[in-house]
Design a protein around this motif. Structure first.
Motif, short mmCIF file in Angstrom:
data_model
loop_
_atom_site.label_atom_id
_atom_site.label_comp_id
_atom_site.label_asym_id
_atom_site.label_seq_id
_atom_site.Cartn_x
_atom_site.Cartn_y
_atom_site.Cartn_z
N LEU A 10 19.53 32.76 14.33
CA LEU A 10 18.43 31.88 13.94
C LEU A 10 17.80 31.22 15.15
O LEU A 10 16.58 31.02 15.19
N TRP A 11 18.60 30.89 16.15
CA TRP A 11 18.06 30.28 17.36
C TRP A 11 17.20 31.28 18.14
O TRP A 11 16.11 30.95 18.58
N VAL A 16 15.45 27.82 14.32
CA VAL A 16 16.14 26.54 14.47
C VAL A 16 15.95 26.04 15.89
O VAL A 16 15.75 26.80 16.83
N SER A 17 16.04 24.73 16.04
CA SER A 17 15.86 24.10 17.34
C SER A 17 17.14 24.21 18.17
O SER A 17 18.19 24.64 17.68
N VAL A 61 29.00 22.34 4.90
CA VAL A 61 27.89 21.54 5.44
C VAL A 61 26.97 22.43 6.27
O VAL A 61 25.75 22.32 6.19
N TRP A 62 27.56 23.34 7.05
CA TRP A 62 26.74 24.24 7.86
C TRP A 62 25.89 25.15 6.98
O TRP A 62 24.70 25.35 7.23
N VAL A 63 26.49 25.68 5.93
CA VAL A 63 25.75 26.56 5.01
C VAL A 63 24.60 25.79 4.36
O VAL A 63 23.48 26.30 4.25
N MET A 64 24.85 24.55 3.94
CA MET A 64 23.79 23.75 3.31
C MET A 64 22.68 23.42 4.31
O MET A 64 21.50 23.46 3.96
N VAL A 69 17.10 24.56 6.14
CA VAL A 69 16.15 24.97 7.19
C VAL A 69 15.39 26.21 6.76
O VAL A 69 14.16 26.28 6.89
N LEU A 70 16.09 27.19 6.23
CA LEU A 70 15.43 28.43 5.84
C LEU A 70 14.53 28.26 4.62
O LEU A 70 13.47 28.90 4.53
#
Length: 81
Positions: A10-11, A16-17, A61-64, A69-70
């Protein structure tokens, strides 16, 4: 490793930032800590609280966060064929 692959992909795609990428790297480090537990009892044991509760919560939490973001990304404009 799915967290790291997703964070890096994603980066590199620019979705993602740098901050979210760093958060993904931190999440993988924290999840890997759960897999390297070596004490025979207590919080850091293989059947302890970290491996049972903290590590899976970090993954969820990472999945959420990535899902949010997506889902907030606007659809790409298609050019002419």
């Amino acid at each position: 490793m799915l967290i790291m692959a997703g964070s890096f992909g994603l980066w590199r795609a620019g979705l993602v930032s740098n901050v979210l990428f760093a958060a993904g790297v931190a999440a993988i480090v924290l999840v890997l800590l759960g897999g390297t537990t070596w004490l025979s009892g207590g919080f850091w044991a293989p059947d302890g609280a970290y491996s049972r509760f903290v590590s899976p919560i970090i993954g969820l939490v990472w999945v959420m966060a990535v899902s949010r973001v997506l889902l907030t990304q606007s659809p790409a404009e298609r050019g002419g064929w």
